[in-house]
Design an enzyme around this catalytic site. Structure first.
Site, mmCIF file in Angstrom:
data_model
loop_
_atom_site.group_PDB
_atom_site.id
_atom_site.type_symbol
_atom_site.label_atom_id
_atom_site.label_comp_id
_atom_site.label_asym_id
_atom_site.label_seq_id
_atom_site.Cartn_x
_atom_site.Cartn_y
_atom_site.Cartn_z
ATOM 1 N N LYS A 9 -6.920 55.144 60.182
ATOM 2 C CA LYS A 9 -7.741 55.208 58.971
ATOM 3 C C LYS A 9 -7.072 56.117 57.932
ATOM 4 O O LYS A 9 -6.131 56.856 58.257
ATOM 5 C CB LYS A 9 -9.130 55.711 59.366
ATOM 6 C CG LYS A 9 -9.896 54.728 60.284
ATOM 7 C CD LYS A 9 -11.225 55.318 60.728
ATOM 8 C CE LYS A 9 -12.057 54.315 61.516
ATOM 9 N NZ LYS A 9 -13.337 54.913 62.003
ATOM 10 N N TYR A 49 -16.917 45.221 59.895
ATOM 11 C CA TYR A 49 -18.027 45.887 60.575
ATOM 12 C C TYR A 49 -19.271 45.006 60.731
ATOM 13 O O TYR A 49 -20.247 45.440 61.335
ATOM 14 C CB TYR A 49 -18.370 47.215 59.891
ATOM 15 C CG TYR A 49 -17.340 48.296 60.205
ATOM 16 C CD1 TYR A 49 -17.244 48.847 61.488
ATOM 17 C CD2 TYR A 49 -16.433 48.745 59.247
ATOM 18 C CE1 TYR A 49 -16.293 49.816 61.790
ATOM 19 C CE2 TYR A 49 -15.474 49.712 59.543
ATOM 20 C CZ TYR A 49 -15.418 50.246 60.817
ATOM 21 O OH TYR A 49 -14.474 51.200 61.120
ATOM 22 N N ARG A 114 -9.584 52.422 73.821
ATOM 23 C CA ARG A 114 -10.807 53.210 73.547
ATOM 24 C C ARG A 114 -10.720 54.579 74.230
ATOM 25 O O ARG A 114 -11.123 55.593 73.687
ATOM 26 C CB ARG A 114 -12.050 52.475 74.039
ATOM 27 C CG ARG A 114 -12.373 51.207 73.306
ATOM 28 C CD ARG A 114 -12.923 51.411 71.931
ATOM 29 N NE ARG A 114 -14.271 51.920 71.902
ATOM 30 C CZ ARG A 114 -15.031 51.933 70.814
ATOM 31 N NH1 ARG A 114 -14.559 51.467 69.662
ATOM 32 N NH2 ARG A 114 -16.250 52.421 70.838
ATOM 33 N N THR A 120 -16.791 58.216 69.286
ATOM 34 C CA THR A 120 -16.935 58.101 67.828
ATOM 35 C C THR A 120 -16.939 59.464 67.121
ATOM 36 O O THR A 120 -16.298 59.637 66.091
ATOM 37 C CB THR A 120 -18.255 57.355 67.511
ATOM 38 O OG1 THR A 120 -18.226 56.095 68.184
ATOM 39 C CG2 THR A 120 -18.433 57.145 66.032
ATOM 40 N N ARG A 131 -9.252 61.369 68.784
ATOM 41 C CA ARG A 131 -10.371 61.881 67.981
ATOM 42 C C ARG A 131 -10.766 63.288 68.414
ATOM 43 O O ARG A 131 -11.199 64.102 67.584
ATOM 44 C CB ARG A 131 -11.559 60.927 68.105
ATOM 45 C CG ARG A 131 -11.343 59.617 67.328
ATOM 46 C CD ARG A 131 -12.342 58.583 67.758
ATOM 47 N NE ARG A 131 -12.401 57.429 66.870
ATOM 48 C CZ ARG A 131 -13.208 56.389 67.078
ATOM 49 N NH1 ARG A 131 -13.990 56.356 68.145
ATOM 50 N NH2 ARG A 131 -13.212 55.369 66.236
ATOM 51 N N ASN A 151 -12.799 59.989 61.592
ATOM 52 C CA ASN A 151 -12.332 60.122 62.980
ATOM 53 C C ASN A 151 -10.957 59.486 63.217
ATOM 54 O O ASN A 151 -10.628 59.073 64.328
ATOM 55 C CB ASN A 151 -13.393 59.599 63.959
ATOM 56 C CG ASN A 151 -13.820 58.175 63.648
ATOM 57 O OD1 ASN A 151 -13.215 57.522 62.800
ATOM 58 N ND2 ASN A 151 -14.831 57.694 64.339
ATOM 59 N N HIS A 154 -9.491 53.540 64.195
ATOM 60 C CA HIS A 154 -10.431 52.515 64.664
ATOM 61 C C HIS A 154 -9.838 51.820 65.879
ATOM 62 O O HIS A 154 -8.635 51.589 65.937
ATOM 63 C CB HIS A 154 -10.683 51.448 63.585
ATOM 64 C CG HIS A 154 -11.316 50.214 64.175
ATOM 65 N ND1 HIS A 154 -12.667 50.138 64.461
ATOM 66 C CD2 HIS A 154 -10.780 49.037 64.599
ATOM 67 C CE1 HIS A 154 -12.925 48.965 65.031
ATOM 68 N NE2 HIS A 154 -11.796 48.277 65.119
ATOM 69 N N GLU A 165 -11.551 40.667 65.256
ATOM 70 C CA GLU A 165 -10.967 41.659 64.344
ATOM 71 C C GLU A 165 -9.480 41.370 64.092
ATOM 72 O O GLU A 165 -9.008 41.481 62.966
ATOM 73 C CB GLU A 165 -11.113 43.061 64.932
ATOM 74 C CG GLU A 165 -12.541 43.569 64.910
ATOM 75 C CD GLU A 165 -12.709 44.966 65.510
ATOM 76 O OE1 GLU A 165 -13.841 45.459 65.529
ATOM 77 O OE2 GLU A 165 -11.706 45.554 65.967
HETATM 78 P P1 ADP Z 1 -16.390 53.386 66.850
HETATM 79 O O1 ADP Z 1 -15.402 53.493 65.710
HETATM 80 O O2 ADP Z 1 -16.258 54.523 67.807
HETATM 81 O O3 ADP Z 1 -16.390 52.036 67.513
HETATM 82 P P2 ADP Z 1 -18.849 52.597 65.522
HETATM 83 O O4 ADP Z 1 -18.395 51.187 65.613
HETATM 84 O O5 ADP Z 1 -20.198 52.921 66.054
HETATM 85 O O6 ADP Z 1 -17.826 53.609 66.196
HETATM 86 O O7 ADP Z 1 -18.826 53.072 63.997
HETATM 87 C C1 ADP Z 1 -17.749 52.708 63.164
HETATM 88 C C2 ADP Z 1 -17.295 53.895 62.340
HETATM 89 O O8 ADP Z 1 -18.339 54.279 61.443
HETATM 90 C C3 ADP Z 1 -16.999 55.154 63.136
HETATM 91 O O9 ADP Z 1 -15.710 55.166 63.679
HETATM 92 C C4 ADP Z 1 -17.182 56.222 62.077
HETATM 93 O O10 ADP Z 1 -16.064 56.344 61.224
HETATM 94 C C5 ADP Z 1 -18.344 55.679 61.255
HETATM 95 N N1 ADP Z 1 -19.674 56.152 61.691
HETATM 96 C C6 ADP Z 1 -20.338 55.784 62.818
HETATM 97 N N2 ADP Z 1 -21.551 56.348 62.875
HETATM 98 C C7 ADP Z 1 -21.685 57.099 61.746
HETATM 99 C C8 ADP Z 1 -22.734 57.915 61.198
HETATM 100 N N3 ADP Z 1 -23.893 58.078 61.819
HETATM 101 N N4 ADP Z 1 -22.507 58.540 60.021
HETATM 102 C C9 ADP Z 1 -21.344 58.379 59.382
HETATM 103 N N5 ADP Z 1 -20.323 57.599 59.826
HETATM 104 C C10 ADP Z 1 -20.482 56.961 60.992
HETATM 105 MG MG MG Z 2 -17.001 50.155 66.787
#
Ligand code: ADP
Ligand code: MG
Length: 193
Positions: A9, A49, A114, A120, A131, A151, A154, A165
């Site tokens: 990112k 997303y 992962r 996350t 992360r 973080n 992705h 994706e």
């Molecule tokens: P991951 O990337 O671990 O698969 P998610 O798919 O749940 O996590 O969320 C996608 C991305 O959205 C996260 O990597 C993070 O950058 C952001 N994110 C997730 N939850 C939140 C939140 N509650 N507030 C702000 N940003 C969030």
């Molecule tokens: Mg995700």
């Protein structure tokens, strides 16, 4: 053999962590089969997303759980509303600067990647993960500033998500099929010099 999508990112690029992040996947035994640096736009972020229709709810529930685990009250208790807000914040975050998109291939590529990335929320992600190692970022910090959780990276969450994706970020010609001599040692029944 499975393929999975990784995107460094904009904060990963700005923090000069491209090499560090790539090296963690390289040394894991996964094979890099596609890579490009690019500028993502809001449309791509939205498509990415919304591949999984349950994503809004899941992302919201995860945030609410994290607050509860810390004995705190979440700023919003409606998971879908949280998810929708997160998507808006992600559009701003992921389009803030160049990203590096990659496809990594190998046995159990999706869960392995992962594991290497960590959870996350960087604050609660395990030490030794990407992360967990490079940022004190938390739900609270992100919410306090009304921004997405920064973080660094992705990673696809499931094989189905990965397939969709990868098709969104790469065309077939960009994904290479080649051998690594190393894979004989990782996967073959017998090997000798
Ligand atoms: P991951 O990337 O671990 O698969 P998610 O798919 O749940 O996590 O969320 C996608 C991305 O959205 C996260 O990597 C993070 O950058 C952001 N994110 C997730 N939850 C939140 C939140 N509650 N507030 C702000 N940003 C969030
Ligand atoms: Mg995700």
């Amino acid at each position: 053999m499975k393929k999975t999508l990784v995107v460094i990112k904009p904060d990963g690029v700005q923090r000069n962590l491209i090499g560090e992040i790539i090296s963690r996947f390289e040394r894991s035994g996964l094979k890099l089969v596609a890579m490009k640096m690019m500028q993502a736009d809001a449309k791509l972020v939205e498509k990415h997303y919304t591949i999984d229709p349950k994503w809004f709810e899941n992302v919201g529930n995860k945030a609410i759980e994290s607050y509860k685990k810390k004995g705190m009250t979440p700023p919003n208790s409606d998971p879908i509303a949280v998810g929708k807000e997160v998507l808006e914040r992600l559009k701003k975050y992921i389009t803030a600067g160049p990203v590096v998109a990659m496809v990594w291939e190998g046995s159990s590529a999706v869960p392995l990647v992962r594991k290497i990335c960590g959870g996350t929320e960087p604050l609660s992600a395990t030490c030794g993960t990407i992360r967990g190692d490079y940022t004190p970022e938390s739900y609270q910090l992100a919410d306090g500033a009304e921004r997405a959780i920064r973080n660094l990276v992705h990673a696809s969450g499931s094989t189905e998500e990965a397939e969709k994706e990868i098709a969104l970020w790469f065309n077939n010609k960009e994904i290479l099929d080649y051998k690594l001599i190393r894979d004989m040692i990782i996967y073959d029944v017998d090997w000798s010099f």
